[in-house]
Design an enzyme around this catalytic site. Structure first.
Site, short mmCIF file in Angstrom:
data_model
loop_
_atom_site.label_atom_id
_atom_site.label_comp_id
_atom_site.label_asym_id
_atom_site.label_seq_id
_atom_site.Cartn_x
_atom_site.Cartn_y
_atom_site.Cartn_z
N LYS A 77 37.79 -26.50 -8.04
CA LYS A 77 37.18 -25.54 -8.97
C LYS A 77 37.83 -24.20 -8.67
O LYS A 77 37.65 -23.66 -7.57
CB LYS A 77 35.66 -25.47 -8.77
CG LYS A 77 35.01 -24.35 -9.57
CD LYS A 77 33.51 -24.55 -9.65
CE LYS A 77 32.69 -23.36 -9.24
NZ LYS A 77 32.80 -22.19 -10.11
N GLY A 84 25.20 -15.72 -10.49
CA GLY A 84 24.02 -15.28 -9.75
C GLY A 84 23.06 -14.40 -10.54
O GLY A 84 22.04 -13.97 -10.01
N GLY A 107 25.45 -18.30 -14.24
CA GLY A 107 24.52 -17.48 -15.01
C GLY A 107 23.29 -18.20 -15.51
O GLY A 107 22.39 -17.58 -16.08
N ASN A 117 23.98 -23.06 -9.54
CA ASN A 117 23.69 -22.97 -8.12
C ASN A 117 22.44 -22.13 -7.85
O ASN A 117 21.40 -22.62 -7.42
CB ASN A 117 24.91 -22.38 -7.40
CG ASN A 117 24.80 -22.36 -5.90
OD1 ASN A 117 25.81 -22.30 -5.21
ND2 ASN A 117 23.62 -22.44 -5.32
N THR A 118 22.54 -20.83 -8.16
CA THR A 118 21.49 -19.89 -7.75
C THR A 118 20.12 -20.28 -8.29
O THR A 118 19.11 -20.16 -7.58
CB THR A 118 21.86 -18.46 -8.21
OG1 THR A 118 23.21 -18.19 -7.83
CG2 THR A 118 20.94 -17.43 -7.58
C1 DXP Z 1 28.59 -22.17 -6.54
C2 DXP Z 1 29.50 -21.74 -7.57
O1 DXP Z 1 30.46 -22.36 -7.84
C3 DXP Z 1 29.20 -20.49 -8.28
O2 DXP Z 1 30.31 -19.66 -8.17
C4 DXP Z 1 28.90 -20.85 -9.68
O3 DXP Z 1 29.65 -20.13 -10.54
C5 DXP Z 1 27.46 -20.90 -9.97
O4 DXP Z 1 26.90 -19.73 -10.47
P1 DXP Z 1 25.31 -19.51 -10.48
O5 DXP Z 1 24.92 -19.33 -9.07
O6 DXP Z 1 25.08 -18.32 -11.34
O7 DXP Z 1 24.70 -20.76 -11.06
#
Ligand code: DXP
Length: 255
Positions: A94, A155, A183, A204-205
């Site tokens: 990635k 994030g 996002g 992720n976040t």
């Molecule tokens: C973990 C990862 O690869 C992040 O750089 C991704 O872009 C997720 O973003 P969010 O945390 O906003 O979901």
């Protein structure tokens, strides 16, 4: 869904950063049903994870998509990708080349440059990009077979800032897997991305920072399934005016 020729069952890709503990991360991964997790080679030894983190990742039994998070130049990203290939034994990467520290937006020029170098070296590149059609074309020319447009800044949890641009990407690249990356804040955001015809969502976040990450992982998975089904079922067009849902034939007679 096929990604670089591999059949993947779950349309949710999950990040592994910022969880309160490695155990909670493991629970969230399992509850989400994800088959792909993304891991940064440059992650700091936070979360009390230490070297046990890598062991945990192996034990989860899911495919690892290493990422170049934290890289700000094409050169840095290429070197990080090369190291990740050694560590994780995969050609998948990635690719993140961050262009601005305020909104962590991709440096699309560095991204295309790094994508070309890595594709030539046999990497299968998943580029974190903007929702720009021209950049998307350049990435495909550089050898990418997947595009990962942002939903909103990493994030931020803002959801989809520009659904029209994502819709345009879907129309312009009908046969390219599109994965919304970054996002997403809530299940409805993930569902909306899928309703727009995206192939998958990487987040992720929203899960890591939820009050109950495992429950949120499960909720995201359901939202993504529902959105995909809605897209496949071909949703009705929105209308400006009301249309009675019960057709009336003649007048009722009461006597
Ligand atoms: C973990 C990862 O690869 C992040 O750089 C991704 O872009 C997720 O973003 P969010 O945390 O906003 O979901």
């Amino acid at each position: 869904m096929q990604l670089y020729g591999e059949e993947i069952g779950s349309r949710l890709l999950l990040g592994t950063a910022q969880y309160p503990s490695p155990q909670i991360l493991a629970e969230a991964v399992k509850a989400s049903g994800t088959e792909i997790i993304t891991v940064s080679l440059r992650r700091e030894g936070v979360d009390g994870a230490g070297t046990g983190f890598w062991q945990l990742i192996k034990e989860l039994g899911v495919k690892v998509l290493p990422n170049t998070a934290g890289c700000h130049t094409a050169k840095e990203a290429v070197t990080t990708a090369q190291m990740a290939r050694e560590v994780f034994g995969t050609n998948w990467i990635k690719l993140e080349v961050i262009g601005h520290s305020d909104n962590l937006q991709p440096d699309v020029f560095g991204l295309v440059e790094a994508a070309r170098v890595l594709s030539d070296e046999g990497f299968q590149v998943f580029p974190y990009t903007t929702d720009d059609l021209v950049v998307g074309e350049k990435l495909l020319e550089a050898g990418c077979e997947v595009l990962m447009p942002w939903g909103a800044p990493i994030g931020s949890g803002q959801g989809l800032r520009n659904p029209d641009a994502l819709r345009a990407m879907r129309a312009h690249f009908p046969n390219v897997p599109l994965i919304v990356d970054a996002g997403i804040g809530r299940p409805s955001d993930a569902c909306m991305a899928m309703e727009l015809g995206m192939d998958a969502v990487l987040l992720n976040t929203a899960v890591a920072k939820a009050g109950d990450p495992a429950l949120m992982g499960a909720a995201m998975a359901q939202a993504i399934k529902a959105g995909r089904q809605g897209f496949a079922a071909q949703m009705m067009e929105r209308r400006d005016m009301a249309v009675p849902s019960t057709p009336i034939l003649g007048m009722a007679v009461f006597d």
